[in-house]
Design a protein around this motif. Sequence first.
Motif, short mmCIF file in Angstrom:
data_model
loop_
_atom_site.label_atom_id
_atom_site.label_comp_id
_atom_site.label_asym_id
_atom_site.label_seq_id
_atom_site.Cartn_x
_atom_site.Cartn_y
_atom_site.Cartn_z
N GLU A 3 10.72 -46.35 -33.50
CA GLU A 3 9.54 -46.74 -32.74
C GLU A 3 8.83 -45.47 -32.25
O GLU A 3 9.48 -44.53 -31.79
CB GLU A 3 10.00 -47.58 -31.56
CG GLU A 3 8.93 -47.95 -30.59
CD GLU A 3 9.48 -48.63 -29.34
OE1 GLU A 3 8.72 -49.38 -28.73
OE2 GLU A 3 10.66 -48.39 -28.98
N THR A 4 7.51 -45.44 -32.36
CA THR A 4 6.75 -44.30 -31.83
C THR A 4 6.05 -44.71 -30.55
O THR A 4 5.72 -45.88 -30.36
CB THR A 4 5.70 -43.79 -32.85
OG1 THR A 4 4.79 -44.84 -33.12
CG2 THR A 4 6.37 -43.32 -34.12
N TRP A 5 5.88 -43.75 -29.67
CA TRP A 5 5.17 -43.99 -28.40
C TRP A 5 4.68 -42.67 -27.86
O TRP A 5 5.08 -41.61 -28.33
CB TRP A 5 6.03 -44.73 -27.38
CG TRP A 5 7.49 -44.37 -27.36
CD1 TRP A 5 8.51 -45.06 -27.96
CD2 TRP A 5 8.11 -43.23 -26.74
NE1 TRP A 5 9.71 -44.42 -27.74
CE2 TRP A 5 9.50 -43.30 -26.99
CE3 TRP A 5 7.63 -42.16 -25.99
CZ2 TRP A 5 10.39 -42.35 -26.51
CZ3 TRP A 5 8.53 -41.21 -25.51
CH2 TRP A 5 9.90 -41.33 -25.78
N ASP A 6 3.80 -42.75 -26.85
CA ASP A 6 3.18 -41.56 -26.28
C ASP A 6 2.78 -41.87 -24.85
O ASP A 6 1.99 -42.78 -24.61
CB ASP A 6 1.94 -41.21 -27.12
CG ASP A 6 1.36 -39.83 -26.80
OD1 ASP A 6 1.57 -39.31 -25.69
OD2 ASP A 6 0.67 -39.29 -27.69
N ARG A 65 6.35 -37.94 -26.07
CA ARG A 65 6.08 -38.83 -27.20
C ARG A 65 7.25 -38.81 -28.17
O ARG A 65 8.05 -37.87 -28.17
CB ARG A 65 4.76 -38.46 -27.87
CG ARG A 65 4.76 -37.15 -28.57
CD ARG A 65 3.39 -36.88 -29.21
NE ARG A 65 3.46 -35.71 -30.06
CZ ARG A 65 2.69 -34.65 -29.94
NH1 ARG A 65 1.76 -34.61 -29.02
NH2 ARG A 65 2.84 -33.63 -30.75
N ARG A 66 7.29 -39.84 -29.00
CA ARG A 66 8.31 -39.91 -30.04
C ARG A 66 7.62 -40.03 -31.38
O ARG A 66 6.75 -40.87 -31.57
CB ARG A 66 9.23 -41.11 -29.82
CG ARG A 66 10.42 -41.08 -30.77
CD ARG A 66 11.46 -42.07 -30.37
NE ARG A 66 12.67 -41.89 -31.16
CZ ARG A 66 13.52 -42.86 -31.41
NH1 ARG A 66 13.32 -44.06 -30.91
NH2 ARG A 66 14.59 -42.62 -32.13
N SER A 67 8.03 -39.18 -32.29
CA SER A 67 7.41 -39.13 -33.61
C SER A 67 8.02 -40.20 -34.53
O SER A 67 9.10 -40.73 -34.24
CB SER A 67 7.62 -37.75 -34.22
OG SER A 67 8.97 -37.62 -34.64
N PRO A 68 7.37 -40.47 -35.65
CA PRO A 68 7.94 -41.40 -36.62
C PRO A 68 9.31 -40.95 -37.15
O PRO A 68 10.11 -41.76 -37.59
CB PRO A 68 6.90 -41.42 -37.76
CG PRO A 68 5.63 -41.00 -37.13
CD PRO A 68 6.02 -40.04 -36.03
#
Length: 134
Positions: A3-6, A65-68
């Motif tokens: 999961e990606t997020w920012d 953030r989390r990258s793909p």
Amino acid sequence: MPETWDYTLYIPNDLRAVTVCRRTLRLILTLHGLVGLVDTAELLATELISNAVRHTKGPAALRVRRSPEGVVWIGAWDTDPGPPEPPRPLEQVAELEEGRGLALVRACADYWGWQPSARFGNRGKFVWCELGAA
């Protein structure tokens, strides 16, 4: 695929805001199931944000953030466009009260760096680091 997020948290130039950033980061990582990264991420974010607040006069921001690929990126933005002081080896600063921040970041993060940024409407910079997902 992870999961990606920012997330971005804007803070005033106030050392008390460092605690707000640390606790917010803990909550973000816990809610996204990344408890294994919390302690290291908190240490890194604390160093980055406290440097932003101590060494500049304006507001700051914590961005997480989390990258793909699953990498967690932690960045501290501040209003000073100049580069941070290069970190000294951790062995040289381990006993000092100040000057350990970027040495700890360099020692604990997978990667770190800095870049100029006008992201928040002001000239400034991001000092950032990356952690692989645990």
